[in-house]
Design an enzyme around this catalytic site. Structure first.
Site, short mmCIF file in Angstrom:
data_model
loop_
_atom_site.label_atom_id
_atom_site.label_comp_id
_atom_site.label_asym_id
_atom_site.label_seq_id
_atom_site.Cartn_x
_atom_site.Cartn_y
_atom_site.Cartn_z
N PRO A 101 0.83 -1.21 0.00
CA PRO A 101 0.00 0.00 0.00
C PRO A 101 0.87 1.26 0.00
CG PRO A 101 -0.08 -1.09 2.15
CD PRO A 101 0.68 -2.00 1.23
N GLY A 105 3.87 3.36 5.29
CA GLY A 105 4.96 2.90 6.16
C GLY A 105 5.51 1.53 5.82
N LEU A 106 5.09 0.97 4.66
CA LEU A 106 5.59 -0.37 4.32
C LEU A 106 6.60 -0.35 3.17
CD1 LEU A 106 2.43 -2.63 4.83
CD2 LEU A 106 4.15 -1.92 6.47
N GLY A 107 7.10 0.83 2.85
CA GLY A 107 8.23 0.91 1.93
C GLY A 107 7.88 1.00 0.45
N SER A 109 7.65 3.43 -1.64
CA SER A 109 8.46 4.28 -2.52
C SER A 109 9.86 3.70 -2.71
CB SER A 109 8.49 5.74 -2.02
OG SER A 109 9.48 5.91 -1.05
N ALA A 110 10.45 3.17 -1.63
CA ALA A 110 11.78 2.55 -1.78
C ALA A 110 11.69 1.28 -2.65
CB ALA A 110 12.37 2.21 -0.42
N ASP A 152 15.21 2.31 4.39
CA ASP A 152 14.19 1.66 3.57
C ASP A 152 14.81 1.01 2.32
OD1 ASP A 152 12.42 2.62 5.41
OD2 ASP A 152 11.18 3.74 4.00
O1 PMV Z 1 7.16 5.82 6.37
P1 PMV Z 1 8.28 5.17 5.70
O2 PMV Z 1 8.06 3.77 5.33
O3 PMV Z 1 8.79 5.97 4.53
O4 PMV Z 1 9.51 5.10 6.77
C1 PMV Z 1 10.28 6.22 7.04
C2 PMV Z 1 11.28 5.96 8.14
C3 PMV Z 1 11.81 7.26 8.75
O5 PMV Z 1 12.73 6.87 9.77
C4 PMV Z 1 10.70 8.07 9.39
C5 PMV Z 1 12.52 8.13 7.73
C6 PMV Z 1 13.88 7.61 7.28
O6 PMV Z 1 14.36 8.13 6.27
O7 PMV Z 1 14.45 6.73 7.92
#
Ligand code: PMV
Length: 313
Positions: A101, A105-107, A109-110, A152
């Site tokens: 999704p 927060g599950l990556g 974009s990376a 990520d």
């Molecule tokens: O929300 P996400 O999956 O993009 O995770 C970001 C993690 C952070 O620590 C908030 C940012 C980073 O660059 O490490």
């Protein structure tokens, strides 16, 4: 030329998000049950450099030339062309399908950056090392997020659990025993770049309050590394819940995430916390295998828009 297909896994941060941006350690693991797939099909019949992009989730069909400069696909291809000293990419059809999704927060974009870099480098006949793929994907992440820690792209490129400290060699973790996680989605989209900028603003405004929170998160990540390698899941879970409290004090939780964390704990999870940048996105809970499906059902009943269970290790 045969079609090229590459996949990136999802990821979750078990300890240390946000703190990792400021040089503290963090632990992230790949989520292998969800992935993002990139397929490349050669189109020698297209004009030079033409790339069409079909997104099988949204159903959109676009041309690379029409995308904004900061678009992650356009940025990835620009970075690859520079790295390989190319005037243009060979014409291609690019297909993207993802189970990860977005903005949760599950990556996602990376995972996209890593898959595009890996896919196009294979397409060009370059057999890049994971280290090089990771470096190039990190450049894409900088365009997307401003000041990413790099955790990520690292956990996704190597598809292995990492103990990560910015600008230091990546430490890969081996856990004593596999463990069960539940990821429950609050359904709220949140942009990493914005939440990271808010934390930076709080840090600038009130370093005496914020710095100790970030330091404690780093300490928790160091303790968790020891507990996980020894297979102590009870203590690992307690550390996750402690990490959530600190993230809450940092101001990156929200009532929906707190509700999911409390539900998981009330139902017997060993520990639970928000994961990723917060203010929405997912909660991660560490659970006993036998409790997993019951806790997952409770999370869905308490408002999670989706939930998945997965095994790590
Ligand atoms: O929300 P996400 O999956 O993009 O995770 C970001 C993690 C952070 O620590 C908030 C940012 C980073 O660059 O490490």
């Amino acid at each position: 030329m045969p079609a090229i297909s590459v996949k990136s896994p999802g990821k979750t941060i078990l300890f240390g998000e946000h703190a990792v941006v400021y040089g503290h350690p963090a632990i992230a693991v790949p989520i292998k049950t969800i992935n993002l797939e990139v397929k490349l099909i050669a189109r020698p019949d297209y004009p030079q450099g033409k790339i069409t992009i079909q997104n099988h989730n949204s159903g959109s069909l676009e041309e690379l030339a029409d995308l904004e400069e900061n678009n992650p696909i356009k940025a990835s291809i620009r970075i690859l062309k520079k790295a390989f000293n190319l005037d243009h990419m060979p014409a291609a059809e690019l297909h993207i399908s993802s189970q990860i999704p977005i903005a949760s927060g599950l990556g996602s974009s990376a995972a996209l950056a890593v898959a595009i870099v890996r896919g196009f480098s294979q397409y060009l006949g370059f057999n890049l090392s994971n280290q090089r793929i990771n470096e190039l994907a990190y450049e894409v992440e900088i365009i997307q997020h401003g000041t990413p820690s790099g955790i990520d792209n690292s956990v996704i490129t190597y598809n292995q659990p990492v103990f990560y400290i910015k600008d230091q060699p990546i430490e890969f973790l081996k856990f004593k025993n596999p463990f069960h996680l539940i990821l429950a989605n609050s359904g709220i989209h949140s942009l990493t770049k914005e939440v990271v900028a808010e934390v930076r603003e709080s840090l600038n405004q009130d370093p005496d309050r914020i710095n100790p929170l970030l330091e404690s998160m780093g300490e928790i990540a160091r303790s968790a590394k020891l507990e996980l390698t020894k297979g102590n899941l009870q203590s690992t879970g307690r550390l996750m819940t402690e990490n959530h409290k600190l993230l809450n004090e940092l101001g990156v939780s929200c009532s929906e995430l707190d509700e999911l964390v409390n539900t998981a704990l009330d139902e017997g999870a060993l520990g639970a916390k928000l994961c990723g940048s917060g203010k929405g996105g997912n909660m991660v809970a560490l659970v006993e295998a036998s409790q997993s499906s019951r806790i997952k059902q409770s999370l869905l009943a308490k408002g999670a828009v989706s939930a998945l269970s997965t095994i790590v290790g």
